[in-house]
Design a protein around this motif. Structure first.
Motif, PDB file in Angstrom:
ATOM      1  N   VAL A  80     -18.655  27.752  40.995  1.00 33.45           N
ATOM      2  CA  VAL A  80     -20.113  27.723  41.077  1.00 33.45           C
ATOM      3  C   VAL A  80     -20.600  26.288  40.904  1.00 33.45           C
ATOM      4  O   VAL A  80     -20.204  25.598  39.976  1.00 33.45           O
ATOM      5  N   SER A  81     -21.445  25.863  41.801  1.00 29.02           N
ATOM      6  CA  SER A  81     -22.085  24.563  41.707  1.00 29.02           C
ATOM      7  C   SER A  81     -23.555  24.782  42.005  1.00 29.02           C
ATOM      8  O   SER A  81     -23.909  25.345  43.033  1.00 29.02           O
ATOM      9  N   LEU A  82     -24.394  24.348  41.102  1.00 32.61           N
ATOM     10  CA  LEU A  82     -25.820  24.602  41.224  1.00 32.61           C
ATOM     11  C   LEU A  82     -26.583  23.395  40.735  1.00 32.61           C
ATOM     12  O   LEU A  82     -26.283  22.851  39.672  1.00 32.61           O
ATOM     13  N   ALA A 103     -23.930  30.964  30.441  1.00 31.47           N
ATOM     14  CA  ALA A 103     -23.049  29.786  30.393  1.00 31.47           C
ATOM     15  C   ALA A 103     -23.881  28.509  30.342  1.00 31.47           C
ATOM     16  O   ALA A 103     -23.593  27.589  29.569  1.00 31.47           O
ATOM     17  N   VAL A 104     -24.927  28.462  31.139  1.00 35.92           N
ATOM     18  CA  VAL A 104     -25.778  27.277  31.189  1.00 35.92           C
ATOM     19  C   VAL A 104     -26.534  27.090  29.877  1.00 35.92           C
ATOM     20  O   VAL A 104     -26.646  25.978  29.374  1.00 35.92           O
ATOM     21  N   GLY A 142     -14.115  23.293  34.259  1.00 44.45           N
ATOM     22  CA  GLY A 142     -15.375  22.808  34.789  1.00 44.45           C
ATOM     23  C   GLY A 142     -16.317  22.363  33.691  1.00 44.45           C
ATOM     24  O   GLY A 142     -15.928  22.246  32.522  1.00 44.45           O
ATOM     25  N   SER A 143     -17.537  22.118  34.075  1.00 43.20           N
ATOM     26  CA  SER A 143     -18.510  21.623  33.109  1.00 43.20           C
ATOM     27  C   SER A 143     -19.905  22.139  33.451  1.00 43.20           C
ATOM     28  O   SER A 143     -20.178  22.576  34.561  1.00 43.20           O
ATOM     29  N   VAL A 144     -20.759  22.059  32.450  1.00 40.58           N
ATOM     30  CA  VAL A 144     -22.172  22.361  32.618  1.00 40.58           C
ATOM     31  C   VAL A 144     -22.906  21.107  32.199  1.00 40.58           C
ATOM     32  O   VAL A 144     -22.714  20.614  31.087  1.00 40.58           O
ATOM     33  N   ILE A 163     -23.104  19.787  28.495  1.00 39.36           N
ATOM     34  CA  ILE A 163     -23.622  20.621  27.416  1.00 39.36           C
ATOM     35  C   ILE A 163     -22.755  21.837  27.124  1.00 39.36           C
ATOM     36  O   ILE A 163     -23.045  22.573  26.186  1.00 39.36           O
ATOM     37  N   GLU A 164     -21.691  22.053  27.918  1.00 42.10           N
ATOM     38  CA  GLU A 164     -20.861  23.222  27.620  1.00 42.10           C
ATOM     39  C   GLU A 164     -20.246  23.055  26.236  1.00 42.10           C
ATOM     40  O   GLU A 164     -19.885  21.963  25.823  1.00 42.10           O
TER      41      GLU A 164
END
Length: 170
Positions: free
Chosen positions: A7-9, A33-34, A48-50, A57-58
């Motif tokens: 997922v990329s947003l 998750a976000v 991955g990362s947020v 921020i993850e």
């Protein structure tokens, strides 16, 4: 079970993005998750990362993410039912220290949602479903978020209420 993969947003300031998908597709999991709430629901981000405004921020506590400018309105109108409308709104600004800004936000949400102004002293749990959803959104706005995540904001609401609600957010 891995619910989300690849997922990329990206959400630009001032824009509205909608996630569509069937029940169980992972929309709520993505929002959790976000916002930092995923681990409270026995979830994790294995890869991955947020990022929020260029910072990862993850793994941060949800309260830290809120202070950085993110608000989430959860599915199911999770208001403080035993508190008044006014107390719910003031709770939304709990992490803010700028009194002038809080007053400005308070005036703004009462202007956006006139029913909240009319019912400031009413116990929130006695509001209609539509009014409770408006209160949940107004409370989130009291924190002056840079990003507001809405999970199923129209669930269980009449079409006329939904239209009015989204006109206020546009």
């Amino acid at each position: 079970i891995q619910v989300l993969r690849g997922v990329s947003l990206e959400v630009q300031p001032g824009k509205i993005v909608t996630l569509l998908g069937a029940n169980g597709a992972g929309k709520t999991s993505l929002l959790r998750a976000v916002s930092g709430l995923l681990r409270f629901h026995r979830g994790s981000i294995p890869r991955g990362s947020v990022e929020f405004y260029g910072q990862r921020i993850e793994g941060l506590d949800a309260s830290v993410i809120v202070r950085r400018g993110m608000a989430q309105v959860m599915e199911g109108r999770r208001i403080f039912a035993e508190l008044t409308v006014d107390e719910n709104l003031r709770a939304g600004a709990y992490s803010r220290r700028d009194r002038g800004g809080v007053k400005s936000s308070y005036d703004k949400v009462l202007d956006l949602f006139p029913v909240m102004d009319q019912r400031r002293r009413q116990t929130a749990g006695y509001l209609s479903g539509g009014a409770q959803q408006m209160l949940a959104m107004a409370r989130a706005m009291m924190g002056a978020p840079k990003l507001m995540l809405l999970d199923e904001p129209s669930l269980g609401l009449a079409p006329l209420i939904i239209r009015g609600l989204f006109e206020q957010l546009d």
